[in-house]
Every structure is written in structure tokens, then in C-alpha cells.
Design a protein around this motif. Structure first.
Motif: not given
Length: 295
Positions: A84-89, A221-231, A270-274, A289-293
């Protein structure tokens, strides 16, 4: 009351659900806990298709990567990366309806034309175009709860700053623009592609790209529906090369004052985000990049 005798899978799940331990555990797993990773991330199940990932070095010191996969529909196919890719701000400039700019609630997700691959130009009546080194971003979204199956029909909202370190819709001088923001739906192999420009480095942050994952295009259409946020971020060799290009002089100065270790997002790894990189500043870069959720 006693939670110590339920086995490895239970303990790993418990650690991952405990925020302070989550990323430390992921880095341990990446370093050598292959057996544990298969229990935690891939569920130990069989795969329905195969995917390969290769990396080589380029003359500029960057890395290149190719990720391929096959699919027969939503949640089918596999990827070799399965964490799982880390959850970020989302940071102060998300444009997803969760906060305001000087023009009121900032929600690029509601703009006509926001579902697009090329995000260099503004849309919906705005006319600005972001200049900079060409960059193609390729993400593959996979499900860590289902043997790393690729996820088709999901939506990725992606945004980043321009080469001057400014965010459209928010930063002074570009509040009327909405470029470098866009939404794509994952295809049958879980892939999305964005055409954009290489982001600049502003004071206090390692260069990065933001994204959010949504369960479908209709719900993007709205942040309220998102399941993951990352960078995600870029290899230092790529940053140094890109910032020799016209228009990035301020990025050279800002990058010299920051590192992955001192960045407030990437300091814990940065191993999962590089991203993996091919190309050059002269010809443009392609990053993958592969994004695991976990869904």
C-alpha cells in the motif's frame, strides 16, 4: 484481551493499522521481509495474469522502469509490486473541493474538461499554458487485498506546481488558471497516463506530484469520495539534470536547501514513492510508478 497469539498475519495487520508503525514496517518488509510481505500485502493467493518490472541505469544517473500487466476486467491481472502506498497530506492546494482559494471553494474536479490526459493547459474558460520540460506520468493502480490485481475503472486525480513552484487556482498570479490538474480513469490494465511538465522545486519541499484515488470516475467529483491520497518524487540525478533547463533557475537554489531526509513528507522513506525514469531534459522524461491501494 490478549492479542499476542493470533499469528504473523494478524500482527502485521495490527501494526499496519497503527499509524506510527505503518511506514516503518513497510520499509522493513521492503528490505527483506519477503515472506511477511506475501502474507500481508498479497494475501497469499494465486494470480490470474503476470506482470514484469525491470530497471536499468541511464547515463544521466536516473533509473528506467517498465511495468506491464494484463487484465480481463476490474480487479484482474497482477503486478510485481504489492504494498500500500503511504497515505500523505493533500497539502494546501488540492483543488478537490476540500478548501478555499481567493475565488471561493476550489474544486477543479467539477470543471468541464477536467477528465483529460494532457494537463498542461487551463480549461473551462481559462487560457494559460504551463511551460517547462515535457513529462509523461504513467501510474498503474493495483489492489493489495487481491493478489496485487490491477484495478480498472478507478479514477486518479493528479496535480502539481508549475516550473516556478506555483499552484494554479491558489498561488498569486495563477489563481485564475487551472492547469497541471486532471483526472484519468484506469484502463483494463489499471493504467493512467498524464502529459505534463516537470514540476519546479519551491522553498521547503522536495519536488513532488500529488494524486488522489477514487473508486470510479463518477465519484471523482469531491474529496469526500477519495480512497487514497499520496505523493511521489523523483531521483536526485533527474532533478539536478531537469533544473539545468531554461526557466528552472529558482529550483536549483531551492533544491540545494532540501533533501529527502529533511523533507516533511519523504523523510521517513521513498521506497514506495520514487518513480522510475527514462528520457532526458532535452527530449522529455517518462516516469512510472505502481500504486498499491487496499480495497
Amino acid at each position: 484481551m490478549d492479542s499476542h497469539d493470533h499469528g504473523l498475519a494478524h500482527d502485521l495487520t495490527t501494526l499496519l493499522n497503527t499509524s506510527p508503525n505503518r511506514r516503518q514496517l513497510l520499509r522493513w518488509l521492503s528490505a527483506g521481509g519477503a515472506t511477511a510481505l506475501s502474507v500481508m500485502a498479497c494475501g497469499g493467493g494465486s494470480t490470474t495474469a503476470s506482470s514484469t518490472t525491470t530497471s536499468t541505469s541511464t547515463t544521466s544517473g536516473t533509473t528506467s522502469g517498465t511495468s506491464t500487466g494484463t487484465s480481463t476486467g476490474t480487479g484482474t491481472g497482477t503486478s510485481t509490486s504489492c504494498a500500500v502506498i503511504p497515505e500523505e497530506t493533500a497539502g494546501p492546494y488540492p483543488g478537490d473541493g476540500s478548501n478555499s482559494s481567493t475565488n471561493g471553494i476550489a474544486n477543479a474536479l467539477l470543471l468541464s474538461g477536467i477528465v483529460r490526459s494532457d494537463i498542461r493547459a487551463s480549461i473551462a474558460g481559462a487560457s494559460g499554458v504551463a511551460a517547462g520540460v515535457p513529462l509523461t506520468i504513467k501510474l498503474q493502480v493495483v489492489n493489495t487485498k487481491s493478489s496485487c490485481a490491477v484495478l480498472s475503472g478507478y479514477a486518479v486525480y493528479l496535480w502539481h506546481c508549475n516550473r516556478d513552484g506555483l499552484y494554479s487556482m491558489y498561488s498569486a498570479g495563477v489563481t485564475g488558471e487551472n492547469y497541471l490538474r486532471g483526472v484519468q480513469e484506469t484502463d483494463s490494465s489499471g493504467n493512467v497516463t498524464f502529459t505534463t511538465i516537470f514540476p519546479g522545486c519551491y522553498d521547503g519541499r522536495i519536488p513532488h506530484v500529488h494524486f488522489e484515488i477514487y473508486p470510479s470516475l463518477a465519484k471523482a467529483n469531491s474529496a469526500s469520495n477519495k480512497i487514497n491520497t499520496s505523493q511521489f518524487t523523483f531521483p536526485m540525478a533527474t532533478l539536478n539534470e531537469a533544473y539545468q533547463s531554461t526557466g528552472y533557475s529558482a529550483s536549483v537554489t531551492n533544491l540545494a536547501k532540501i533533501s529527502y531526509a529533511t523533507d516533511n513528507v519523504f523523510s521517513d522513506g521513498t521506497s514506495l514513492q520514487m518513480v522510475s525514469v527514462t528520457g532526458s531534459a532535452a527530449l522529455g522524461y517518462v516516469v512510472t510508478l505502481t500504486v498499491g491501494v487496499s480495497v
